[in-house]
Write an enzyme that holds these catalytic residues in place. Structure first.
Site, mmCIF file in Angstrom:
data_model
loop_
_atom_site.group_PDB
_atom_site.id
_atom_site.type_symbol
_atom_site.label_atom_id
_atom_site.label_comp_id
_atom_site.label_asym_id
_atom_site.label_seq_id
_atom_site.Cartn_x
_atom_site.Cartn_y
_atom_site.Cartn_z
ATOM 1 N N LYS B 78 0.846 -1.201 0.000
ATOM 2 C CA LYS B 78 0.000 0.000 0.000
ATOM 3 C C LYS B 78 0.880 1.249 0.000
ATOM 4 O O LYS B 78 1.968 1.247 0.592
ATOM 5 C CB LYS B 78 -0.878 -0.051 1.257
ATOM 6 C CG LYS B 78 -1.985 0.979 1.331
ATOM 7 C CD LYS B 78 -2.850 0.703 2.581
ATOM 8 C CE LYS B 78 -3.943 1.714 2.786
ATOM 9 N NZ LYS B 78 -4.785 1.401 3.967
ATOM 10 N N SER B 153 -9.820 1.471 3.202
ATOM 11 C CA SER B 153 -8.931 2.275 2.407
ATOM 12 C C SER B 153 -7.932 1.487 1.548
ATOM 13 O O SER B 153 -7.419 2.034 0.569
ATOM 14 C CB SER B 153 -8.147 3.224 3.312
ATOM 15 O OG SER B 153 -7.291 2.517 4.161
ATOM 16 N N SER B 177 -9.979 -1.289 7.096
ATOM 17 C CA SER B 177 -9.388 -0.928 5.804
ATOM 18 C C SER B 177 -8.712 -2.066 5.036
ATOM 19 O O SER B 177 -8.358 -1.894 3.877
ATOM 20 C CB SER B 177 -8.382 0.204 5.985
ATOM 21 O OG SER B 177 -9.051 1.434 6.047
#
Lengths: 100, 481
Positions: B78, B153, B177
Site C-alpha cells: 500500500k 482504504s 481498511s
C-alpha cells in the site's frame, strides 16, 4: 444533541490551520452536526465503573537504551523539502529585524 | 493465465521446482498490470526494482543459495508504506512528490524474504475512507464489477490481488481498511493483533488502532505472509515481543472448538443475501464439528462512535506535522509563516482528511475533551471487557464483514455518515485490538462477493487460519468467488 454553529466551525478551522470557502463551511457545518449527533451514541455506554488510570499499552516497560546510532543524513532529510538552502529549510521571515 | 491465477503458495512451489523463473513471472505480472490498468489499483509500478530483484533471486536460486519464504514472488504494498527510493504518496496531493528516504520494517521484511515488490497500491487519502474514492489519483475500481468501489482504504491492494496483478499485498487496517475491501473484491484480508506487525515506516493515521496486514487469494497465503512480516521491532515500541508461531503450518481440525455468535452482528440492517451466506457458513462449521455458542456484545453498536472520536483525535495530532516546510507540497502564494501553513494544508489535504482533522480537534478541545475523548476511551474499555467475556466462552467469533456487498461508485460519497456506517462490523475489532480475517463466503445474485469475518483472541491468528482454511477447502461457495 450537540449543536454546532458556523462560528464554532470557523474557530476549529483556525485551530486546525485549515481554510474553507463560505460554501464549504455551510456543507461542513451540516455534515459535522450529523456526525456529532451520531457519535453522541457513546453516552449510551455505561462507563460509571471504568477507571482509565492505568497504562495504555503493556510495552511501556520495554523502552530501549538511549544509544546514539546512525540516522538519516542531512542531505536525505532535506531532499523532500519544498524549499531549502545550504542544507536548511527555508521559511518566510518569522521574527522581524530588531524584534523579539 | 496458467501462472497468474495461482495462489501464493502454489506459485511458490512452481518457482522452487523451476517450472517458472521469477523474471518470467514478474514480467507476466507487469503485463497483467498494464492489461488491467483501468482498475487504477496502483499509484506506482516499481518495474526496474522488481525486475532487478527477480533476476537476483533467479541467480541465487541457480547457485543453490538459501532463499527466503517469498523468494521471487511479486507482491504489492500500500502506498502509505515507505520503500526507500520510491514515491510514498498516501494517495494525497500533499505527498505527490515525496520520495521515501528509508524503508518501513514490514517492507524490509518482505525484501529480506526475497519477495519482489512490484508496485504501490492506491488507497483512500491517508487511509481515511471505505471506498477508495478519496484518492487524489482517482478511485480504484472493483475488478469484479468496475461500476462498483473496491472498498477502502486498502482498495488498491485488494483490487490488485483480485485482478491477478500480484500474489499478495500489504495493506493497513485502522477500522476495517483491509477486511472491507477484501470482502468487496472477493479476497482474503487479515488484520493481525495490534502489536503483531511493526508500524515503523508506515504513515500514521490513528497510531493506537493502525495495524499492517495482508490481502491474498487464499488463507494459507495470508499465513505465509504474516509469518514473514510479524515480530518485535526496536523502532516501534508498540510492536510485541510475543512469539511468532509457525503460522503456515495450519491445523486442519476444528472438532470441539467453539464458535461464538453474537446477535448484535446479525441485526435488521443486514442484507438478506449476506445473511443467507453467513447462515450457510455457520451450518458448515457445525457440520464439521464446531460447537455453536451464543454470546453477547451489548455495546457493539456504539463502537463506530467510539472509533470516530478516538481515530479522529489521533489523526488530527498525527497530521499536524504536515506544514509545507519539511516535506510535502508548499502553497505557491502566502503572506507569512502562518498563512503558509493555512494555504499549504488547505490545498494539500482532501475533504475527508480535513473533516477528520476538524472532528479530532473538536473532541480534543477544552470543554469537549471529557465529554467526547475521555468518554470514548472509557467506552473502549467497556468494549474490551465485553469481548473478553465473550472469548471466555468461545474460540472464534463469526460475523459478516460488511452488512452489504460492494456499492456503486458515487453512491455514498456525498454523505460521510453513510460511508462511515459501512465499517460498523469491522471497527469494533480495532477498538478492542484483537485479530480478524475476512474470507469470501459466497456471491449475491449480481455476482458480487460476500465476505465473512472471523475474530479471535489476542495473539490467536492461528485460530483464524484454522477456521478459514477448512472453510476455503471444503465449502463450495468459497471457491466460487
Amino acid at each position: 444533541m450537540p449543536k454546532i454553529s458556523i462560528d464554532e466551525v470557523k474557530k476549529l478551522a483556525k485551530l486546525s490551520r485549515l481554510e474553507f470557502s463560505q460554501e464549504e463551511l455551510q456543507k461542513f457545518t451540516s455534515d459535522f452536526e450529523g456526525i456529532l449527533n451520531y457519535v453522541d451514541l457513546i453516552n449510551k455506554v455505561n462507563t460509571q465503573n471504568v477507571d482509565l488510570k492505568e497504562k495504555a499499552i503493556d510495552a511501556e516497560e520495554d523502552l530501549r537504551a538511549d544509544i546514539i546510532t546512525k540516522s538519516l543524513s542531512q542531505d536525505e532529510i532535506i531532499a523532500n523539502a519544498p524549499l531549502s538552502e545550504d542544507g536548511a529549510f527555508v521559511v518566510p521571515t518569522t521574527v522581524e529585524e530588531g524584534g523579539q | 493465465m496458467d501462472y497468474l491465477n495461482k495462489s501464493l503458495f502454489e506459485i511458490k512451489e512452481l518457482l522452487e521446482s523451476g517450472k517458472i523463473s521469477s523474471v518470467e513471472l514478474t514480467k507476466m505480472c507487469l503485463e497483467q498490470i498494464k492489461h488491467t490498468q483501468n482498475i487504477n489499483a496502483l499509484i506506482s509500478v516499481c518495474e526496474d526494482f522488481a525486475l532487478k530483484t527477480a533476476k537476483r533471486v533467479d541467480e541465487d536460486r541457480k547457485n543453490g543459495k538459501k532463499l527466503g519464504a517469498l523468494a521471487g514472488i511479486p507482491i504489492v504494498i500500500k502506498d502509505n508504506i515507505n520503500l526507500k527510493g520510491t514515491k510514498t504518496t498516501c494517495a494525497s496531493k500533499f505527498l505527490e512528490n515525496f520520495v521515501s528516504p528509508y524503508t518501513a520494517t514490514c517492507a524490509q521484511k518482505l525484501i529480506d524474504a526475497d519477495a519482489v515488490i512490484i508496485g504501490k497500491a492506491n488507497m483512500d487519502e491517508f487511509a481515511m475512507g471505505s471506498s477508495n474514492e478519496n484518492s487524489a489519483f482517482g478511485a480504484a475500481l472493483n475488478p469484479k464489477n468496475t461500476m462498483c468501489v473496491p472498498g477502502g482504504s486498502s482498495g488498491g491492494s485488494a483490487a490488485s490481488v483480485s485482478a491477478y496483478q500480484c500474489f499478495g499485498a500489504l495493506g493497513t487496517d485502522t477500522g476495517g481498511s483491509i477486511r472491507e475491501p477484501a470482502s468487496f473484491c472477493g479476497v482474503v484480508g487479515l488484520k493481525p493483533t495490534y502489536g503483531r506487525v511493526s508500524r515503523y515506516g508506515v504513515v500514521a493515521f490513528a497510531s493506537s488502532l493502525d495495524q499492517v496486514g495482508t490481502l491474498t487469494r487464499s488463507v494459507k497465503d495470508s499465513a505465509i505472509m504474516l509469518e514473514v512480516i510479524s515480530g518485535q521491532d526496536k523502532n516501534d515500541m508498540t510492536s510485541s515481543a510475543e512469539k511468532v508461531p509457525n503460522f503456515s503450518n495450519i491445523k486442519s481440525d476444528i472438532k470441539g472448538l467453539k464458535i461464538g455468535i453474537a446477535k448484535e452482528f446479525f441485526n435488521e440492517n443486514l442484507n438478506e443475501e449476506v445473511k443467507k451466506s453467513l447462515d450457510d457458513a455457520i451450518s458448515f462449521y457445525k457440520k464439521n464439528g464446531a460447537e455453536l455458542v451464543d454470546i453477547s456484545l451489548p455495546s457493539l453498536d456504539k463502537a463506530l462512535a467510539v472509533y470516530y472520536i478516538i481515530s479522529s483525535a489521533e489523526a488530527a495530532s498525527n497530521l499536524a506535522r504536515f506544514d509545507g516546510v519539511r516535506y510535502g507540497v508548499r502553497a505557491q502564494k502566502f503572506s507569512d509563516i502562518n498563512d503558509l501553513y493555512f494555504k499549504s494544508r488547505s490545498q494539500g489535504f482532501g475533504g475527508e482528511v480535513k473533516r477528520r482533522i476538524m472532528l479530532g480537534n473538536y473532541v480534543l478541545s477544552s470543554g469537549y475533551f471529557d465529554a467526547f475523548y475521555r468518554k470514548a476511551k472509557k467506552a473502549q474499555k467497556v468494549l474490551k471487557q465485553e469481548f473478553s467475556a465473550a472469548f471466555s466462552k468461545c474460540d472464534v467469533i463469526i460475523s459478516p464483514t460488511t452488512a452489504n456487498v460492494a456499492f456503486k461508485i458515487g453512491e455514498k460519497s456525498s454523505d460521510p455518515l453513510s460511508m462511515y456506517l459501512t465499517d460498523i462490523f469491522t471497527v469494533p475489532i480495532n477498538i478492542v485490538g484483537v485479530p480478524a480475517m475476512s474470507i469470501p463466503c459466497g456471491k449475491n445474485k449480481d455476482g458480487l462477493p460476500i465476505g465473512m469475518q472471523l475474530i479471535a483472541k489476542q495473539w490467536n491468528e492461528e485460530m483464524l487460519f484454522r477456521f478459514g482454511e477448512i472453510f476455503e477447502k471444503n465449502h463450495k461457495e468459497a471457491k466460487n468467488v
